[in-house]
Design an enzyme around this catalytic site. Structure first.
Site, PDB file in Angstrom:
ATOM      1  N   ARG A 180      46.357  38.761  43.700  1.00  0.00           N
ATOM      2  CA  ARG A 180      45.193  39.281  44.415  1.00  0.00           C
ATOM      3  C   ARG A 180      45.547  39.529  45.882  1.00  0.00           C
ATOM      4  O   ARG A 180      45.123  40.536  46.466  1.00  0.00           O
ATOM      5  CB  ARG A 180      44.005  38.327  44.302  1.00  0.00           C
ATOM      6  CG  ARG A 180      43.422  38.231  42.905  1.00  0.00           C
ATOM      7  CD  ARG A 180      42.197  37.342  42.861  1.00  0.00           C
ATOM      8  NE  ARG A 180      41.060  37.941  43.551  1.00  0.00           N
ATOM      9  CZ  ARG A 180      39.948  37.295  43.860  1.00  0.00           C
ATOM     10  NH1 ARG A 180      39.840  35.996  43.567  1.00  0.00           N
ATOM     11  NH2 ARG A 180      38.958  37.899  44.476  1.00  0.00           N
ATOM     12  N   CYS A 238      39.524  32.781  51.191  1.00  0.00           N
ATOM     13  CA  CYS A 238      39.798  32.981  49.763  1.00  0.00           C
ATOM     14  C   CYS A 238      38.975  34.181  49.310  1.00  0.00           C
ATOM     15  O   CYS A 238      38.904  35.177  50.022  1.00  0.00           O
ATOM     16  CB  CYS A 238      39.458  31.715  48.983  1.00  0.00           C
ATOM     17  SG  CYS A 238      37.744  31.174  49.193  1.00  0.00           S
TER      18      CYS A 238
END
Length: 283
Positions: A180, A238
């Site tokens: 990611r 995050c």
């Protein structure tokens, strides 16, 4: 004070004369709903069995505001958060221990929020429910109302501009999975990649196979090798401020203070004016 507590240590404290308040924050990030499957139900898991005396806390409803411009898990309204904690029996003068199903992300979110709002003694059960070997309970306690009054600012928090500045002047860790960070896949947010200058530091590398944190010296060595060598401030983000809280917790175990960018990638990537980097290089 330690930020985590082992299952055996917790069992001893629960058997003592001044047991901590127990919060069960079982939650999972899930894309099952998009596939037509029912989402994870933390409350149902709690009802099926929990640590004796634990009170369930709903991450989506009590540890976050509704999704919006601030990301998928914006910080909760402080007044509402305080009321939720008091309903759960939280008082300023009584220790709190938080746990989840074992991943540690949700428990860390509650730990971080309580620290940020000034609670002086809150710890996470290392390894979560899976580390607990004693019998579980299905009794639902009704705790006496606590007296905790949140006062934000006791622990580090940065916004999007602060995160961008940390990536230039200090160290900004991206706690998501490496793919990611690199922008190879993005199953949830509209854009893949990372904040320019951020360093990939997947939170999954902070724990052993059993879900317990690595020893403090190993964590310190890991973070120092990634740039947190004491010469600059440290921040973490995050996807939506949940697994990032777990990385802040890991840094605390290592003795390294760090701030959380709570809006995280879900807020950053929703603004087309903010730059996006892709690939393994921070820039």
């Amino acid at each position: 004070m330690n930020a985590i507590i082992s299952a055996s240590e917790l069992a001893g404290e629960l058997a003592g004369g001044d047991p901590p308040v127990l919060l069960d924050v079982r939650w999972q990030l899930s894309t099952a709903k998009a596939a037509g499957a029912p989402p994870f139900d933390g409350r149902a898991e709690y009802a099926a069995g929990h640590l004796p005396g634990a009170v369930f806390v709903d991450l989506d409803k009590e540890l976050a505001s509704a999704p919006g411009a601030g990301g998928r898990h914006p910080l909760p309204d402080v007044t509402e958060f305080g009321a939720a904690m008091r309903r759960a029996g939280v008082s300023a003068g009584r220790p709190v221990v938080v746990y989840d199903g074992g991943q540690g992300w949700a428990a860390a979110r509650a730990w971080w929020l309580l620290r940020w709002t000034g609670h002086p003694n809150v710890r996470v059960l290392d390894g979560g429910l899976t580390a607990w070997e004693a019998p579980l309970s299905t009794d639902v306690p009704v705790p006496a109302e606590g007296d905790f009054t949140p006062e934000p600012g006791a622990a580090g928090l940065v916004d999007a501009d602060g995160a961008a500045a940390l990536a230039r002047s200090g160290v900004l860790f991206d706690a998501r999975a490496g793919e990611r960070y690199r922008g190879e896949v993005e199953p949830i947010d509209p854009v893949g990649g990372h904040i320019p200058g951020a360093v990939s530091a997947p939170t999954t590398d902070n724990v052993a196979a059993d879900g317990r944190f690595l020893p403090a010296d190993e964590l310190r060595t890991r973070f120092e090798s990634l740039g947190a060598d004491g010469d600059g401030a440290v921040g973490v983000y995050c996807g939506s401020g949940v697994s990032g809280a777990h990385e802040v917790l890991a840094l605390a175990v290592a003795g390294i203070p760090a701030a959380l960018y709570a809006g995280s990638w879900s807020e950053w990537s929703a603004d087309p004016e903010r730059p996006v980097a892709v690939g393994p290089d921070p820039q």
